[in-house]
Design an enzyme around this catalytic site. Structure first.
Site, short mmCIF file in Angstrom:
data_model
loop_
_atom_site.label_atom_id
_atom_site.label_comp_id
_atom_site.label_asym_id
_atom_site.label_seq_id
_atom_site.Cartn_x
_atom_site.Cartn_y
_atom_site.Cartn_z
N THR A 128 32.94 32.68 38.44
CA THR A 128 31.54 32.30 38.63
C THR A 128 30.83 32.44 37.28
OG1 THR A 128 31.69 33.14 40.87
CG2 THR A 128 29.47 32.80 39.98
N VAL B 279 40.60 36.93 42.73
CA VAL B 279 40.55 35.47 42.81
C VAL B 279 41.82 34.84 42.23
CG1 VAL B 279 39.38 33.44 41.84
CG2 VAL B 279 38.06 35.26 42.91
N CYS C 103 30.23 40.24 44.08
CA CYS C 103 29.65 38.90 43.87
C CYS C 103 28.13 38.84 44.05
CB CYS C 103 30.34 37.90 44.79
SG CYS C 103 32.04 37.63 44.30
P1 NAD Z 1 38.93 40.93 38.84
O1 NAD Z 1 38.23 41.89 37.99
O2 NAD Z 1 39.56 41.38 40.12
O3 NAD Z 1 40.09 40.22 38.00
C1 NAD Z 1 39.92 39.72 36.72
C2 NAD Z 1 41.27 39.79 36.00
O4 NAD Z 1 41.18 39.10 34.77
C3 NAD Z 1 41.72 41.20 35.67
O5 NAD Z 1 43.03 41.43 36.18
C4 NAD Z 1 41.72 41.24 34.13
O6 NAD Z 1 42.72 42.07 33.58
C5 NAD Z 1 41.98 39.78 33.81
N1 NAD Z 1 41.60 39.34 32.47
C6 NAD Z 1 40.45 39.61 31.77
N2 NAD Z 1 40.47 38.98 30.59
C7 NAD Z 1 41.64 38.28 30.53
C8 NAD Z 1 42.24 37.42 29.56
N3 NAD Z 1 41.62 37.13 28.41
N4 NAD Z 1 43.46 36.91 29.83
C9 NAD Z 1 44.09 37.19 30.99
N5 NAD Z 1 43.57 37.98 31.93
C10 NAD Z 1 42.37 38.52 31.71
O7 NAD Z 1 37.88 39.76 39.13
P2 NAD Z 1 37.76 38.85 40.46
O8 NAD Z 1 37.09 39.63 41.54
O9 NAD Z 1 39.04 38.18 40.70
O10 NAD Z 1 36.69 37.79 39.95
C11 NAD Z 1 37.01 36.79 39.02
C12 NAD Z 1 35.89 35.78 39.00
O11 NAD Z 1 35.81 35.11 40.27
C13 NAD Z 1 34.49 36.36 38.76
O12 NAD Z 1 33.74 35.46 38.00
C14 NAD Z 1 33.92 36.45 40.17
O13 NAD Z 1 32.53 36.40 40.18
C15 NAD Z 1 34.50 35.22 40.82
N6 NAD Z 1 34.63 35.32 42.27
C16 NAD Z 1 35.06 36.47 42.85
C17 NAD Z 1 35.21 36.54 44.23
C18 NAD Z 1 35.67 37.81 44.87
O14 NAD Z 1 35.50 37.92 46.09
N7 NAD Z 1 36.22 38.77 44.14
C19 NAD Z 1 34.92 35.42 45.02
C20 NAD Z 1 34.50 34.24 44.40
C21 NAD Z 1 34.36 34.20 43.02
#
Ligand code: NAD
Length: 437
Positions: free
Chosen positions: A121, A11, A260
């Site tokens: 989320t 995201v 998700c």
């Molecule tokens: P992800 O695991 O791919 O990425 C999360 C990133 O955050 C990682 O690179 C991690 O190293 C970093 N991180 C963690 N703690 C941190 C901090 N304190 N400072 C800086 N970086 C930090 O997760 P994602 O799939 O991108 O999902 C992120 C959010 O978006 C979740 O809540 C998910 O539910 C929501 N979301 C995801 C999608 C999807 O399709 N993946 C779609 C809509 C919403």
């Protein structure tokens, strides 16, 4: 506008890149040094169509910058977007530790008014907790606003979805923050839905829960269809052409996975339990989804009369859906683990997700060459409807296989054609073909 995105995953990386594409100056910050090193060198850590070119273009023009320096990210931006992960805890609740740690870092480095936006989320009430944490960590010295701006992108078409977003939900406590976020989204030329913070938080969960409900609903109908020799694909077509229902998310199969739906529904159920609110529809949606994995495993057992020892099973597709390398909650994990327990000899094909799959499934034997995977196999199980799998040359597949047995978790092929070609073919909610020619 100057924007910082905390968390450079699916995201954060996609939305940060797209915000830079529409003209904003974006800093993407992550705690994962290796990820930031890769990105700085132009290497994209995830597979997402169109992303690589967009990242390179905007880095080159100076609109997109990657760092692990949280102080720089916070102090330099007027809008800070939190996009860190919210994975499920064993209890089903969302793990908010990454969110709260990001909020603390923001508070510790706050230097002037900012809008702090949550794109991750998060359960109802989380943004208010973020406000408390930022306030405490900044000693209440600076004014700031919080906002909920949930993300709706789909992995596999995330860049397209962001650049062509159908709506942006902006939940704020003040009109000032709402106007700033409206300005941020101007370049997307999208519908803006302005609301309060709790409503925005719940819109995301409601949307995902509804989509998952459609999938479980059609899978429930598939059980009836199968019993009475009806065809669930036609039933979905007959339902989906009704504009009140719509055709999307009505594909019967092995059930939903990914990062998700499963976790968001568990989190919403956990919120219900915590607040004494019964959510029976969501309980049923989860139950049906678990059953779908078992239905496929039972179909495999049936095809081999329960004798899977040393049977070479070709698994076609590992990712939870096509066009992504994301293995989180992929049905492939459950199916492979069950087959391994039965001492089957697994070989898997996936064009992209093998590296991620190997991190989750130890000793996975896999290849990106579909013919090698099919060669000499006792049977095939289709898990992901990748284009390469849908377009497979069935004649060639039949000659490569030792036994022409196909268990299709995605209803990729036409049962009539499979019958003509002499395959044993069992899919979801459609007539089963058992005569091998
Ligand atoms: P992800 O695991 O791919 O990425 C999360 C990133 O955050 C990682 O690179 C991690 O190293 C970093 N991180 C963690 N703690 C941190 C901090 N304190 N400072 C800086 N970086 C930090 O997760 P994602 O799939 O991108 O999902 C992120 C959010 O978006 C979740 O809540 C998910 O539910 C929501 N979301 C995801 C999608 C999807 O399709 N993946 C779609 C809509 C919403």
């Amino acid at each position: 506008m100057k924007v910082s995105v905390i968390g450079t995953g699916y995201v954060g990386l996609v939305s940060g890149t797209c915000f830079s594409e529409i003209g904003h100056e974006v800093t993407c910050v992550d705690i994962d040094q290796e990820k930031i090193n890769k990105l700085t060198m132009g290497e994209i850590p995830i597979y997402e169509p169109g992303l690589s070119d967009l990242v390179k273009k905007n880095v080159k023009s100076g609109k997109l910058y990657f760092t692990t320096d949280i102080k720089y990210a916070v102090t330099s931006a007027e809008i800070i977007i939190i996009a860190v992960g919210t994975p499920p805890l064993p209890s089903g609740e969302a793990d908010l530790s990454y969110i709260f740690s990001a909020a603390k870092s923001i508070g510790e480095n706050l230097n002037e008014y900012k809008v702090i936006v949550t794109k991750s989320t998060v359960p109802l009430g989380t943004n208010l907790k973020i406000k408390e944490i930022v306030n405490e960590a900044s000693g209440g010295k600076y004014d700031f606003d919080i906002a909920s701006n949930p993300e709706f992108l789909r992995e596999g078409s995330a860049v397209y979805d962001t650049l062509n977003m159908e709506r942006a939900v902006i939940g704020t406590e003040t009109e000032k923050a709402a106007l700033i976020l409206e300005e941020l989204h101007k370049g997307f030329n999208t519908t803006i839905i302005k609301t309060d913070v709790s409503t925005a938080e719940l819109i995301k969960y409601a949307a995902n829960s509804f989509l998952a409900t459609k999938i479980s609903f059609i899978n429930e109908m598939a059980k009836l269809a199968e019993k009475f020799g009806a065809d669930i694909n036609k039933i979905a077509e007959g339902m989906g052409t009704d504009s009140r229902i719509g055709p999307h998310f009505l594909k019967a199969g092995i059930g939903y996975g990914g990062s998700c739906f499963p976790k968001d529904i568990s989190a919403l159920l956990a919120t219900g339990i915590k607040n004494g609110i019964d959510l029976p529809i969501l309980e049923a949606v989860t139950k049906v989804n678990v059953q779908q994995r078992n239905i496929i495993i039972n179909k495999i057992n049936e095809a081999f009369n329960g004798e899977l020892i040393n049977k070479r099973i070709a698994i076609l597709g590992l990712a939870f859906k096509p066009n992504t390398d994301d293995m989180r909650e992929s049905p492939a994990i459950t199916v492979i683990n069950e087959l391994k327990k039965a001492n089957a000899d697994i070989i898997a094909y996936d064009p992209i997700a093998i590296p991620n799959a190997c991190k989750i499934i130890p000793d996975l034997n896999a290849s990106t060459n579909i013919d090698d995977v099919l060669n000499g196999a006792d049977g095939v199980v289709i898990i992901t409807d990748w284009k390469e799998i849908k377009e497979i040359d069935l004649d060639k597949m039949k000659t490569l296989l030792k036994n022409p047995i196909v268990i299709d978790g995605r209803n990729v092929f036409d049962p009539k054609q499979m019958e003509k070609m002499g395959f044993y073919y069992d899919s979801i909610g459609r007539p089963k073909i058992t005569t091998i020619i």
